[in-house]
Design a protein around this motif. Structure first.
Motif, mmCIF file in Angstrom:
data_model
loop_
_atom_site.group_PDB
_atom_site.id
_atom_site.type_symbol
_atom_site.label_atom_id
_atom_site.label_comp_id
_atom_site.label_asym_id
_atom_site.label_seq_id
_atom_site.Cartn_x
_atom_site.Cartn_y
_atom_site.Cartn_z
ATOM 1 N N LEU A 255 2.148 -1.085 75.255
ATOM 2 C CA LEU A 255 2.734 -2.410 75.035
ATOM 3 C C LEU A 255 4.108 -2.309 74.381
ATOM 4 O O LEU A 255 4.622 -3.284 73.856
ATOM 5 N N GLY A 256 4.659 -1.125 74.413
ATOM 6 C CA GLY A 256 6.015 -0.959 73.885
ATOM 7 C C GLY A 256 6.023 -0.590 72.416
ATOM 8 O O GLY A 256 7.063 -0.519 71.793
ATOM 9 N N ASN A 257 4.856 -0.327 71.841
ATOM 10 C CA ASN A 257 4.820 0.119 70.454
ATOM 11 C C ASN A 257 5.140 1.595 70.419
ATOM 12 O O ASN A 257 4.603 2.368 71.200
ATOM 13 N N LYS A 258 6.005 1.962 69.474
ATOM 14 C CA LYS A 258 6.424 3.363 69.457
ATOM 15 C C LYS A 258 5.393 4.240 68.765
ATOM 16 O O LYS A 258 5.317 5.405 69.008
ATOM 17 N N ILE A 259 4.666 3.656 67.834
ATOM 18 C CA ILE A 259 3.796 4.494 67.019
ATOM 19 C C ILE A 259 2.490 4.778 67.746
ATOM 20 O O ILE A 259 1.740 3.877 68.099
ATOM 21 N N HIS A 260 2.266 6.046 67.965
ATOM 22 C CA HIS A 260 1.005 6.455 68.560
ATOM 23 C C HIS A 260 0.105 6.886 67.420
ATOM 24 O O HIS A 260 0.229 7.975 66.894
ATOM 25 N N SER A 261 -0.780 6.024 67.022
ATOM 26 C CA SER A 261 -1.527 6.306 65.803
ATOM 27 C C SER A 261 -2.867 6.922 66.132
ATOM 28 O O SER A 261 -3.891 6.295 66.019
ATOM 29 N N SER A 262 -2.813 8.178 66.569
ATOM 30 C CA SER A 262 -4.049 8.812 66.995
ATOM 31 C C SER A 262 -4.963 9.114 65.811
ATOM 32 O O SER A 262 -6.166 8.995 65.922
ATOM 33 N N TYR A 263 -4.373 9.517 64.681
ATOM 34 C CA TYR A 263 -5.228 9.811 63.528
ATOM 35 C C TYR A 263 -5.634 8.535 62.810
ATOM 36 O O TYR A 263 -6.750 8.380 62.363
ATOM 37 N N GLU A 264 -4.671 7.603 62.770
ATOM 38 C CA GLU A 264 -4.963 6.340 62.121
ATOM 39 C C GLU A 264 -6.157 5.679 62.798
ATOM 40 O O GLU A 264 -6.937 4.975 62.184
ATOM 41 N N ASN A 265 -6.289 5.913 64.095
ATOM 42 C CA ASN A 265 -7.341 5.251 64.854
ATOM 43 C C ASN A 265 -8.582 6.101 65.031
ATOM 44 O O ASN A 265 -9.489 5.709 65.745
ATOM 45 N N ASP A 266 -8.587 7.272 64.412
ATOM 46 C CA ASP A 266 -9.732 8.154 64.588
ATOM 47 C C ASP A 266 -10.693 7.955 63.419
ATOM 48 O O ASP A 266 -10.343 8.222 62.279
ATOM 49 N N PRO A 267 -11.915 7.479 63.693
ATOM 50 C CA PRO A 267 -12.844 7.200 62.586
ATOM 51 C C PRO A 267 -13.102 8.432 61.729
ATOM 52 O O PRO A 267 -13.437 8.320 60.549
ATOM 53 N N GLU A 268 -12.943 9.605 62.319
ATOM 54 C CA GLU A 268 -13.213 10.809 61.551
ATOM 55 C C GLU A 268 -12.208 10.996 60.420
ATOM 56 O O GLU A 268 -12.436 11.732 59.475
ATOM 57 N N TRP A 269 -11.067 10.322 60.536
ATOM 58 C CA TRP A 269 -10.001 10.499 59.545
ATOM 59 C C TRP A 269 -9.841 9.279 58.658
ATOM 60 O O TRP A 269 -8.885 9.178 57.894
ATOM 61 N N ASP A 270 -10.772 8.331 58.740
ATOM 62 C CA ASP A 270 -10.607 7.082 58.009
ATOM 63 C C ASP A 270 -10.544 7.276 56.496
ATOM 64 O O ASP A 270 -9.972 6.469 55.782
ATOM 65 N N ASP A 271 -11.156 8.365 56.004
ATOM 66 C CA ASP A 271 -11.187 8.562 54.560
ATOM 67 C C ASP A 271 -9.907 9.188 54.018
ATOM 68 O O ASP A 271 -9.747 9.346 52.819
ATOM 69 N N VAL A 272 -9.012 9.570 54.905
ATOM 70 C CA VAL A 272 -7.795 10.240 54.444
ATOM 71 C C VAL A 272 -6.639 9.245 54.408
ATOM 72 O O VAL A 272 -6.403 8.529 55.373
ATOM 73 N N VAL A 273 -5.953 9.205 53.275
ATOM 74 C CA VAL A 273 -4.754 8.376 53.197
ATOM 75 C C VAL A 273 -3.556 9.264 53.493
ATOM 76 O O VAL A 273 -3.251 10.179 52.733
ATOM 77 N N PRO A 274 -2.897 9.045 54.625
ATOM 78 C CA PRO A 274 -1.801 9.935 54.987
ATOM 79 C C PRO A 274 -0.636 9.839 53.999
ATOM 80 O O PRO A 274 -0.433 8.799 53.384
ATOM 81 N N ILE A 275 0.065 10.961 53.840
ATOM 82 C CA ILE A 275 1.244 10.965 52.962
ATOM 83 C C ILE A 275 2.485 11.117 53.835
ATOM 84 O O ILE A 275 2.817 12.223 54.252
ATOM 85 N N PRO A 276 3.154 10.012 54.128
ATOM 86 C CA PRO A 276 4.335 10.145 54.994
ATOM 87 C C PRO A 276 5.495 10.811 54.262
ATOM 88 O O PRO A 276 5.544 10.817 53.033
ATOM 89 N N GLN A 277 6.373 11.374 55.043
ATOM 90 C CA GLN A 277 7.552 12.055 54.496
ATOM 91 C C GLN A 277 8.478 11.022 53.887
ATOM 92 O O GLN A 277 8.829 10.045 54.530
ATOM 93 N N GLU A 278 8.847 11.238 52.633
ATOM 94 C CA GLU A 278 9.820 10.324 52.048
ATOM 95 C C GLU A 278 11.187 10.969 52.079
ATOM 96 O O GLU A 278 11.417 11.985 51.454
ATOM 97 N N GLU A 279 12.080 10.343 52.803
ATOM 98 C CA GLU A 279 13.442 10.850 52.870
ATOM 99 C C GLU A 279 14.221 10.231 51.724
ATOM 100 O O GLU A 279 14.165 9.027 51.526
ATOM 101 N N PRO A 280 14.940 11.044 50.971
ATOM 102 C CA PRO A 280 15.796 10.430 49.957
ATOM 103 C C PRO A 280 16.798 9.509 50.645
ATOM 104 O O PRO A 280 17.277 9.809 51.726
ATOM 105 N N GLU A 281 17.072 8.381 50.013
ATOM 106 C CA GLU A 281 17.966 7.426 50.661
ATOM 107 C C GLU A 281 19.322 8.041 50.910
ATOM 108 O O GLU A 281 19.859 8.758 50.073
ATOM 109 N N GLY A 282 19.848 7.758 52.067
ATOM 110 C CA GLY A 282 21.164 8.281 52.410
ATOM 111 C C GLY A 282 21.163 9.782 52.582
ATOM 112 O O GLY A 282 22.169 10.434 52.377
#
Lengths: 525, 245
Positions: free
Chosen positions: A189-216
């Motif tokens: 549907l034009g969504n860029k995010i392919h959330s394969s882990y987000e949608n996998d019940p096996e991974w529901d207990d894990v809170v992902p840690i996204p990469q934080e880029e320092p601003e600029g």
């Protein structure tokens, strides 16, 4: 009236014809909607596009009648007779009374990729609508699954049947499939995010840690969304020091996308150790990865770590050195069949010879014989030959450098290697590898280069001042002879050869030959 | 290790090594990290806590530590001995003792020995003889015998020859021609071989190669650090001043 009536009909036909011209196949949803609207408002189309003046008097009246009829409450103001007359005229005008809704510019909105849905083709739009409804259907089912799983977790009872809610393997499998479909619909549907882990019940207990880029940040790293998501989960499980099969699977996914990421290899090795994964299985998996990524560094280090681990824990892994050596040999040969000079493979091979004590293994020496007979110019094979013979701890002095003479090496080995190099030089005299090898063997043996004087001289015609008719089969032989004559105090011959090398036989390295000439004649420089 | 070395090099390039004290944890901390990666018995360096060892990392460590003036934190002598053990019968150097000679690895070994002021351990004529054999008839240089020529070896081979003062042993004019042929004259940039796509990596080594060959209009490049000579002189010059700060 009849005449007018006729005129009206004929005009209407004309309008129809006009409409057919503009009614070519609509290319987009927007065009389709406008076409539908104009088809219910043929007179309005002419008025809006060409002006009221373009209408015939009959059509003008029909147009005004229509406007009146469509204005709420206006008809009631007419007398009964007037109303009858209006409907009669409208009926005779033979135009659609009801209008389709007038399209608005913003009515379709944008999809999540930023594209105006009005610009979709009708087919695209149909598919889009279908995906949307399928997705909401799946979302509903998924919500029910989550509700039931929650109930199962709290061991809630079904109020009607009195049974405790449970979640079966089948339920999980179905939810997995559902989420996969949802992810692919979502992306479709034009969504860029392919959330394969987000949608996998096996991974529901894990809170992902996204990469934080320092601003600029100077150069933001443009990760692919799939990769970024997998990495976010990797950070989370690594932070929690989780060693499990699903983590092993996660490392495989990431390695597949970026085999050069060494942290993920490190983590994978820790999982292997923690779960006591059979190392032979891991080696087999690694074989496949290696064939896909021929120039990757990490693969080889991982392999060495596995072999080291196997070496340390012989009992647990039913360590069988011969079997392992044979498997590894097969793997190495398969890799070399793709690139006979792959540096990583050769480097690993040398590691393996040391580790598994394969110095005199038939797989080594006879394999090198074979490889050199197939390609006498394979410098990697020559280098390996030198290594297995002159670094063998049983036959050489411990710790001797490759460039050091070594007096304990058996004479028969020296003779054999000199003869071997000479035989190979005869096959391709201008091949530098066996000449280098020959020199290396002589240094090891502590023999002067003069030991092979006759051999070297056989590659060129007698030298003394033949100039134009001189015949040379190998510039490397001349290089040898320069040193041989110099050692034998026949300096003039050396200088003559150096001159001929720079003039004729190897002019690209003129600077080198001139330098050596100067070294032999210090008084002249 | 590799990222740290790059960071130190970039800071050196923009004259900002002192910023490490002002805005970061300080030079000492950076240097201690790199020093912690040395195997004190073998003298080798690992690339990270994972432990993969390679003369690339050894060179990188000596490179960055010398720019920071922190070489004393590591066992330079052991490192030197390890490099010496990588020397081969043909005069070249490999990744590990016994591994095949390779131009890229020769660069790391020769540069490491140069930083450690131990060029005396190199059989210079033999090595340069092997390196000059790397030139193929079209003027380009290859990394190993019988391999294809590639612009990046203009740097690995030429810088090594330059460190031991023997760049004149190859046909420089032909090499210049080869590098220029790898230029994309419309879009800019330099590729590995004539006619291939250009990239930053090969553009850098094409340019640094041309600089070592004295091609007009280019700044002088330092063959040990792959940084402009002026940068290296400024950084090392500052270190030599008896702590004037």
């Amino acid at each position: 009236m009849p005449a007018k009536n006729k005129g009206g009909v004929s005009k209407a036909k004309e309008t129809e014809a006009k409409q057919q011209v503009s009614a070519q196949q609509p290319q987009t949803v927007r065009e389709l909607e406008w076409q539908r609207y104009w088809s219910t408002n043929p007179l309005h189309e002419i008025v809006e596009k060409q002006g009221l003046a373009k209408l015939s008097p009959t059509d003008k009246r029909a147009y005004l009648n229509l406007e009146l009829a469509r204005s709420p409450g206006q008809i009631d103001k007419l007398s009964k007779k007037g109303q009858r007359e209006l409907w009669k005229q409208l009926s005779e005008a033979n135009i659609p009374l009801r209008s389709a809704p007038r399209p608005r510019d913003d009515q379709w909105g944008h999809d999540n990729a930023g594209r105006d849905i009005g610009d979709y083709t009708p087919e695209e739009y149909a598919a889009y609508e279908q995906k949307k409804s399928r997705l909401s259907e799946l979302r509903l089912d998924s919500a029910f699954f989550k509700r039931d799983r929650e109930r199962a977790y709290w061991k809630t009872k079904n109020e009607v049947t009195g049974e405790v809610y449970t979640i079966t393997e089948d339920d999980i499998r179905a939810e997995k499939a559902r989420r996969q479909e949802m992810a692919s619909l979502y992306r479709g549907l034009g969504n860029k995010i392919h959330s394969s882990y987000e949608n996998d019940p096996e991974w529901d207990d894990v809170v992902p840690i996204p990469q934080e880029e320092p601003e600029g940040a100077l150069s933001a790293i443009a990760y692919e969304e799939d990769y970024a998501e997998a990495m976010a989960y990797l950070r989370a499980v690594m932070a929690a020091k989780e060693y499990s099969l699903r983590c092993l699977q996660l490392t495989e996914t990431i390695i597949d996308m970026n085999p050069a990421h060494y942290t993920v290899w490190l983590y994978r090795f820790d999982i292997i150790k923690a779960l006591k994964i059979p190392i032979r299985d891991e080696l087999e998996w690694l074989n496949d990865v290696s064939f896909q990524h021929l120039k990757n560094y990490q693969i080889w280090h991982h392999r060495q770590q596995l072999i080291d681990l196997l070496h340390l824990t012989p009992g647990e892994n039913k360590f069988n050195k011969r079997e392992l050596a044979r498997d590894e040999h097969n793997f190495i040969m398969q890799m070399l069949s793709k690139d006979t000079k792959n540096y990583h493979v050769w480097s690993y091979r040398q590691y393996l010879v040391r580790k598994l004590d394969l110095w005199t293994s038939d797989d080594e020496i006879s394999c090198i014989d074979l490889m050199l007979s197939q390609d006498v110019r394979n410098n990697s094979a020559w280098s390996h030959r030198f290594f297995i013979i002159f670094s063998n701890p049983d036959l050489t002095t411990f710790g001797a450098l490759a460039t050091d003479p070594d007096s304990i090496i058996n004479e028969s080995i020296i003779d054999r290697e000199i003869k071997y190099a000479q035989k190979m030089i005869e096959i391709a005299p201008q091949n530098q590898s066996p000449w280098n090898y020959l020199r290396g063997v002589l240094v090891k043996a502590g023999l002067p280069l003069g030991h092979v004087r006759d051999f070297a001289e056989s590659f060129c015609s007698p030298l003394v001042k033949l100039d134009e008719q001189e015949e040379v089969r190998s510039s490397h032989a001349l290089d040898f002879l320069v040193d041989i004559y110099n050692d034998a105090d026949e300096k003039e011959k050396s200088i003559y050869l150096l001159r001929r090398l720079s003039e004729k036989w190897d002019p690209i390295r003129k600077g080198y030959w001139t330098y050596r000439q100067r070294m032999l004649q210090p008084q002249q420089s | 290790m590799l990222y740290t070395v790059s960071a130190v090099q970039i800071l050196a390039l923009v004259d900002a090594l002192d910023e490490l004290e002002k805005r970061s944890t300080g030079k000492l901390k950076v240097a201690q990290f790199m020093a912690s990666l040395q195997d004190r018995e073998k003298g080798t360096f690992a690339g990270d806590e994972w432990g993969e060892e390679d003369t690339r990392f050894l060179y990188g460590a000596l490179n960055a530590l010398s720019l920071l003036g922190m070489l004393h934190l590591v066992d330079v002598e052991k490192a030197v001995n390890h490099v010496a053990a990588c020397a081969n019968f043909d005069g070249g150097y490999g990744v590990n003792p016994g591994d095949e000679s390779h131009s890229g690895q020769i660069f790391t070994c020769v540069a490491a020995l140069t930083i450690a002021k131990r060029q005396d351990l190199i059989d210079q004529d033999r090595l340069a003889g092997w390196l000059s054999e790397r030139q193929v008839p079209n003027g380009g240089l290859n990394g190993r015998p019988e391999k294809k020529e590639d612009v990046c070896y203009s740097w690995w081979v030429l810088s090594s020859l330059s460190m031991i003062g023997r760049t004149h042993w190859i046909d420089q004019e032909k090499l210049i021609q080869f590098i220029l042929q790898c230029q994309d004259t419309e879009q800019g940039g330099i590729s590995d071989r004539p006619g291939n796509m250009v990239d930053v990596w090969h553009t850098l080594f094409g340019l640094t190669g041309l600089s070592l060959l004295g091609y007009p209009g280019l700044d002088e490049i330092d063959p040990v650090y792959c940084l402009p000579k002026s940068t290296v002189e400024r950084v090392l010059g500052k270190l030599r001043e008896p702590s004037a700060v």
